[in-house]
Design an enzyme around this catalytic site. Structure first.
Site: not given
Length: 571
Positions: A377, A493
């Site tokens: 991220e 995910e």
């Protein structure tokens, strides 16, 4: 091998392993016919002949198990807080108990050091940045004090705290008794007694050991025995085997192998893996790839500057190997999930800290992990970071110290530590067009121009609100754009808002269809196995309030989304 999370010379590991052999399937039951304390001839030995080589901070040897405090704590997403996360011997012995029981522990500690023995009615579970504490108790011995803390399963903090002043000897025996509706702890003449809130009403006892301090000396658990009192019983049971039965023909992993040899994965929680038989069997049956959900995030694997804790990661990697599953390890460098000591480190020391962390963690699993999320991220959630020529990088401790070069440095270090592992950058919000996707393309383009050894990009594909949607055509276009740069893609995910169930099933199937259609899409992984342990469980709720985002519900039953995926895989 001693799974103590510390770097120890291999000969020390071997000596410890020989001293405390791993027993498989062994058990011993003891019941006495009166309320007198059992002696050594009637009590079952929970230490000798059982596996204490995998307790975090522990080193098994001929004199018992030496315990060093790791200071493990869990911070929140913004880096604040610090919920205690003391170790549990997940791979070691546990008790099946009925009625009145007594547990005695031998404690040998240097002056000035504390010893903490914890008894849990079930294993604690980490739901991302929150540890759910089941009923249990902790006994702490210091030079001048005996402390008892009792959790009733209704909150993060102990419901009861008691303490007694005493002059504790270096070597002492602590006795914990459950009888007559009370929990009693004794050490010499000191005695603490509280009403039992049903600490062991589950019929199980799991063990943990820690120290209040994180000094190098530690303390030694020299003995641990358990017996029934007044008709009660205590049975010592070793942890179940890691290898499970062969996957059924209709499983996701079997169908995917027949369709395109596409790994179908899930993020797996270490804590319930050996405590919940259904969870373990379901994971091995359905998935051919495993993502280390929390165990290898920095705050879990590197709790102190000079200490590493590989116990959770080792359990997951060993489980994957035993069940023919590939491992995708998550995550090396992240703006979140960092221990407080990393957050507080001066900017001029952060590069050295990052390099040591990567080389040690990746080196520990060299040859055993197929893929790594090297940088997690990196893109910002703030619109201002994309304006006026901004690159969209998230501002955090690594970026502030090194700028964008932290990404180059991290990938280079990971490649050096394990040249055979595939290296990924992972982020959310990449499934739609817009400034976030444009920033990602710009970033990976610059990395490729600079010769950074990046192999691919992970698309998290979290669909957490009813208005979120992934369109197959856009997702396939994004996969194709990465392919033109010579990069792989993976669905890393995915979890999907579950109302309505048909909409959830459609989104799971849409993303899988797009992945199957893209030659460079290398795997499809859900962010969890079952809602029972899903990361969308509401934090700080007792009992836990699970979300409804995964393929299997809280009772481990398959949902419409699971059926939709099987249909896609059957073509």
């Amino acid at each position: 091998m001693v799974g103590n999370g510390m770097r120890i010379h291999p000969r020390a590991w071997l000596a410890a392993a020989v001293a405390v052999a791993v027993a498989t399937g062994a058990w011993a039951a003891v019941s006495t016919g009166d309320d007198a304390s059992p002696d050594d001839r009637t009590a079952a030995d929970v230490l000798t002949g059982h596996d204490w080589t995998h307790v975090a901070g522990g080193t098994a040897g001929s004199g018992g198990v030496r315990i060093v405090g790791l200071g493990r704590r869990i911070v929140q997403q913004d880096g604040s807080g610090g919920q205690p996360n003391p170790p549990v011997n997940l791979r070691g012995p546990r008790l099946a108990v009925r009625g009145p029981v007594e547990i005695t522990a031998g404690v040998d500690r240097p002056a000035g050091r504390s010893a903490v023995l914890t008894l849990y009615g079930d294993v604690p579970v980490v739901y991302d940045e929150w540890r759910h504490n089941p009923p249990g108790l902790a006994v702490t011995v210091t030079d001048g004090e005996l402390r008892l803390e009792v959790w009733d399963g209704r909150g993060n903090d102990p419901a009861v705290r008691r303490r007694a002043t005493l002059a504790a000897p270096a070597a002492a025996t602590v006795t914990v008794t459950r009888a007559g509706g009370r929990l009693t702890v004794r050490l010499g003449d000191a005695r603490l007694s509280v009403t039992d809130p049903g600490v062991f009403s589950s019929g199980r006892v799991f063990f943990g050991a820690d120290a209040d301090d994180s000094g190098p000396d530690g303390w030694t658990l020299t003995s641990l025995r358990a017996a029934g009192l007044d008709g009660g019983s205590a049975t010592v049971v070793d942890a179940p085997a890691l290898d499970q039965s062969a996957p059924p023909p209709g499983s996701l992993r079997a169908l995917a192998a027949a369709r395109r040899a596409l790994p179908i994965g899930a993020a797996v929680a270490a804590e319930p893996l050996l405590a919940d038989d259904g969870y373990r069997r379901l994971t091995a049956a359905q998935f051919s790839m495993l993502t280390t959900e929390n165990a290898l995030k920095p705050q879990f694997v590197h709790p102190q500057p000079d200490r590493y804790d590989f116990t959770g990661g080792d359990l997951l990697v060993d489980f994957a190997a035993a069940n023919d599953m590939a491992v995708h390890a998550h995550t090396l460098v992240f703006g979140e999930a960092n221990p407080r000591w990393m957050q507080d480190a001066p900017a001029d020391r952060r590069e050295r800290i990052m390099l040591d962390h990567i080389s040690t963690v990746v080196g520990h699993y060299r040859g055993r992990v197929a893929e790594w999320d090297v940088v997690n991220e990196p893109l910002s959630t703030e619109s201002e970071d994309y304006e006026d020529g901004g690159t969209g990088l998230r501002r955090h401790l690594w970026q502030q110290a090194m700028g964008e070069a932290y990404i180059d440095t991290a990938f280079a270090a990971a490649r050096t530590a394990d040249p055979g592992a595939k290296l990924y950058l992972n982020d959310f919000g990449l499934e739609a067009d817009g400034e976030r996707w444009d920033a990602l393309l710009g970033l990976v383009g610059r990395l490729k121009q600079r010769g950074v050894p990046i192999d691919g990009v992970g698309f998290e594909a979290h669909i957490h609100e009813a208005g979120d949607r992934v369109t197959a055509a856009v997702l396939q276009d994004h996969f194709a754009e990465l392919a033109r740069l010579g990069l792989s893609a993976r669905v890393s995910e995915i979890d999907v808002y579950g109302d309505p169930a048909a909409g959830q099933a459609e989104q799971y199937a849409t993303v899988l269809t797009a992945c199957l259609a893209a030659p460079n899409c290398t795997s499809y992984t859900t962010w969890g196995v079952t809602d029972r342990y899903g990361s969308t469980t509401e934090s700080d709720t007792y009992p836990p309030q699970p979300g409804d985002d995964l393929l299997f519900d809280r009772n481990l039953a398959p949902k419409a989304a699971f059926t939709a995926l099987t249909r896609v895989l059957r073509g």
